[in-house]
Design a protein around this motif. Structure first.
Motif, mmCIF file in Angstrom:
data_model
loop_
_atom_site.group_PDB
_atom_site.id
_atom_site.type_symbol
_atom_site.label_atom_id
_atom_site.label_comp_id
_atom_site.label_asym_id
_atom_site.label_seq_id
_atom_site.Cartn_x
_atom_site.Cartn_y
_atom_site.Cartn_z
ATOM 1 N N SER A 1 -4.777 17.195 -3.156
ATOM 2 C CA SER A 1 -4.218 18.450 -2.654
ATOM 3 C C SER A 1 -3.349 18.133 -1.444
ATOM 4 N N LEU A 2 -2.395 19.022 -1.146
ATOM 5 C CA LEU A 2 -1.467 18.839 -0.033
ATOM 6 C C LEU A 2 -1.562 20.065 0.862
ATOM 7 N N LEU A 3 -2.050 19.873 2.085
ATOM 8 C CA LEU A 3 -2.407 21.004 2.930
ATOM 9 C C LEU A 3 -1.443 21.256 4.077
ATOM 10 N N SER A 4 -0.398 20.448 4.206
ATOM 11 C CA SER A 4 0.573 20.669 5.281
ATOM 12 C C SER A 4 1.869 19.956 4.938
ATOM 13 N N GLU A 5 2.921 20.310 5.668
ATOM 14 C CA GLU A 5 4.212 19.660 5.455
ATOM 15 C C GLU A 5 4.143 18.184 5.813
ATOM 16 N N ASN A 6 3.421 17.842 6.895
ATOM 17 C CA ASN A 6 3.299 16.434 7.282
ATOM 18 C C ASN A 6 2.629 15.620 6.181
ATOM 19 N N GLU A 7 1.548 16.175 5.615
ATOM 20 C CA GLU A 7 0.878 15.483 4.519
ATOM 21 C C GLU A 7 1.861 15.230 3.378
ATOM 22 N N GLN A 8 2.594 16.265 3.027
ATOM 23 C CA GLN A 8 3.503 16.152 1.897
ATOM 24 C C GLN A 8 4.581 15.101 2.132
ATOM 25 N N LEU A 9 5.179 15.095 3.332
ATOM 26 C CA LEU A 9 6.223 14.118 3.646
ATOM 27 C C LEU A 9 5.680 12.702 3.597
ATOM 28 N N LEU A 10 4.482 12.501 4.134
ATOM 29 C CA LEU A 10 3.870 11.174 4.101
ATOM 30 C C LEU A 10 3.632 10.717 2.667
ATOM 31 N N VAL A 11 3.120 11.623 1.843
ATOM 32 C CA VAL A 11 2.836 11.259 0.455
ATOM 33 C C VAL A 11 4.128 10.957 -0.301
ATOM 34 N N GLN A 12 5.162 11.763 -0.076
ATOM 35 C CA GLN A 12 6.431 11.502 -0.756
ATOM 36 C C GLN A 12 6.999 10.140 -0.372
ATOM 37 N N ARG A 13 6.915 9.802 0.903
ATOM 38 C CA ARG A 13 7.405 8.498 1.339
ATOM 39 C C ARG A 13 6.567 7.377 0.747
ATOM 40 N N MET A 14 5.254 7.601 0.674
ATOM 41 C CA MET A 14 4.389 6.619 0.040
ATOM 42 C C MET A 14 4.744 6.447 -1.426
ATOM 43 N N MET A 15 5.020 7.556 -2.124
ATOM 44 C CA MET A 15 5.394 7.485 -3.540
ATOM 45 C C MET A 15 6.637 6.622 -3.731
ATOM 46 N N ASN A 16 7.600 6.760 -2.825
ATOM 47 C CA ASN A 16 8.823 5.979 -2.940
ATOM 48 C C ASN A 16 8.598 4.513 -2.579
ATOM 49 N N SER A 17 7.805 4.270 -1.524
ATOM 50 C CA SER A 17 7.561 2.882 -1.131
ATOM 51 C C SER A 17 6.738 2.139 -2.173
ATOM 52 N N LYS A 18 5.867 2.869 -2.890
ATOM 53 C CA LYS A 18 5.021 2.249 -3.913
ATOM 54 C C LYS A 18 5.677 2.270 -5.294
ATOM 55 N N GLY A 19 6.859 2.893 -5.407
ATOM 56 C CA GLY A 19 7.608 2.839 -6.661
ATOM 57 C C GLY A 19 7.097 3.745 -7.755
ATOM 58 N N ALA A 20 6.931 5.043 -7.458
ATOM 59 C CA ALA A 20 6.545 6.005 -8.499
ATOM 60 C C ALA A 20 7.521 5.901 -9.672
ATOM 61 N N GLN A 21 6.977 5.914 -10.874
ATOM 62 C CA GLN A 21 7.792 5.664 -12.066
ATOM 63 C C GLN A 21 8.224 6.938 -12.778
ATOM 64 N N THR A 22 7.760 8.098 -12.315
ATOM 65 C CA THR A 22 8.211 9.367 -12.870
ATOM 66 C C THR A 22 8.786 10.203 -11.735
ATOM 67 N N ASP A 23 9.771 11.064 -12.051
ATOM 68 C CA ASP A 23 10.442 11.824 -10.992
ATOM 69 C C ASP A 23 9.528 12.846 -10.337
ATOM 70 N N HIS A 24 8.538 13.338 -11.053
ATOM 71 C CA HIS A 24 7.499 14.200 -10.512
ATOM 72 C C HIS A 24 6.153 13.587 -10.873
ATOM 73 N N VAL A 25 5.161 13.752 -9.987
ATOM 74 C CA VAL A 25 3.817 13.228 -10.262
ATOM 75 C C VAL A 25 2.819 14.374 -10.219
ATOM 76 N N TRP A 26 1.736 14.232 -10.990
ATOM 77 C CA TRP A 26 0.705 15.263 -11.014
ATOM 78 C C TRP A 26 -0.040 15.320 -9.673
ATOM 79 N N THR A 27 -0.335 16.544 -9.243
ATOM 80 C CA THR A 27 -1.246 16.795 -8.128
ATOM 81 C C THR A 27 -2.411 17.636 -8.661
ATOM 82 N N GLY A 28 -3.277 18.084 -7.761
ATOM 83 C CA GLY A 28 -4.421 18.896 -8.172
ATOM 84 C C GLY A 28 -4.116 20.368 -8.308
ATOM 85 N N LEU A 29 -2.865 20.735 -8.394
ATOM 86 C CA LEU A 29 -2.461 22.137 -8.487
ATOM 87 C C LEU A 29 -2.554 22.618 -9.930
ATOM 88 N N ARG A 30 -3.245 23.767 -10.119
ATOM 89 C CA ARG A 30 -3.475 24.265 -11.483
ATOM 90 C C ARG A 30 -3.479 25.785 -11.486
#
Length: 264
Positions: free
Chosen positions: A163-192
């Protein structure tokens, strides 16, 4: 059978509601000392990056885990303009804790920063010191799975979909996704979307929201009821739950002592 299985998984989560804030974890590395650049390279390979520090609690945490005098952190002098200091990886923070008469750029080329006794000092980047890396309690899983398969994977190997509970969390995760080389343009989260509302499947409150276009999809189409986070640009999206994507899992963190640093 699939629907029944999913419902069981979801009920298990909601019956044990806990707050799963995203945590920054520091890791002290003492391997004979490295230059700032080599320390940065090591942190990016093993964790996320050299440590960035946002408040006094984090200063204390770095001091607690360090066993030597000077340790590199991720702050460096931007050559243009030379008066500006930046964090490795671009993490935003105006918090500074310079020592007396620091930074002094004593030899005209002290462009990297170490911490000693809770104070920052500028040094030549070619000096060799131990260093502190940081990580998050979020794992990017670079396997393509449906949303339900991703949920099962996270609960089997970690704790839950993230889950993503703040803008800071989201920005950190997005940067992590890019540094770790996410292979899909969007990734699943716990949102349903379930029972006529959007929710985080781990029970976290859906207070912070960052929907693409700025609008909550109140009545999404039947096949667009699982949430994603964009690798860049767009933010939250709604996707067909049967699409196969990379995904984000939260992992359990054991706090050091009574410290449990959440990113807000």
């Amino acid at each position: 059978m699939r629907k029944s299985s999913f419902t069981g998984l979801l009920i298990t989560a909601l019956c044990a509601v806990v707050s799963c804030c995203l945590n920054k974890q520091f890791h002290f590395v003492n391997e004979g000392g490295k230059t700032w650049e080599k320390a940065q390279q090591y942190c990016r390979e093993k964790y996320i990056d050299l440590a960035f520090i946002s408040n006094q609690d984090e200063v204390d945490e770095v001091n607690d885990i360090s066993t030597t005098d000077d340790v590199w952190i991720g702050l460096y002098r931007d050559p243009s303009p030379p008066t500006e200091w930046k964090w490795s990886g671009g993490w935003n923070s105006s918090f500074r804790f310079w020592g007396n008469d620091q930074p002094n750029n004593k030899f005209g080329n002290q462009d990297c920063v170490s911490v000693w006794k809770n104070k920052m000092n500028d040094y030549q980047c070619t000096e060799k010191y131990p260093f502190v890396c940081f990580d998050l309690n979020v794992v990017l899983v670079k396997e393509n799975k449906t949303w339900e398969e991703a949920l099962e994977h996270c609960r089997k190997h970690y704790t839950d979909l993230t889950s993503l509970l703040s803008e800071n969390e989201q920005l950190l995760v997005q940067r992590m996704m890019n540094s770790k080389g996410a292979q899909t343009d969007h990734v699943w989260t716990g949102l349903r979307f379930l029972a006529s509302e959007w929710l985080w499947v781990n029970g976290d409150p859906l207070e912070y929201q960052a929907w693409t276009g700025g609008r909550l999809p109140h009545c999404p189409a039947q096949h667009l009821r699982c949430g994603t986070l964009a690798r860049e640009g767009e933010l939250w999206g709604t996707r067909d739950c049967e699409e196969r994507r990379n995904f984000l899992c939260s992992k359990l963190v054991t706090p050091r002592g009574d410290r449990h640093v959440c990113v807000w």
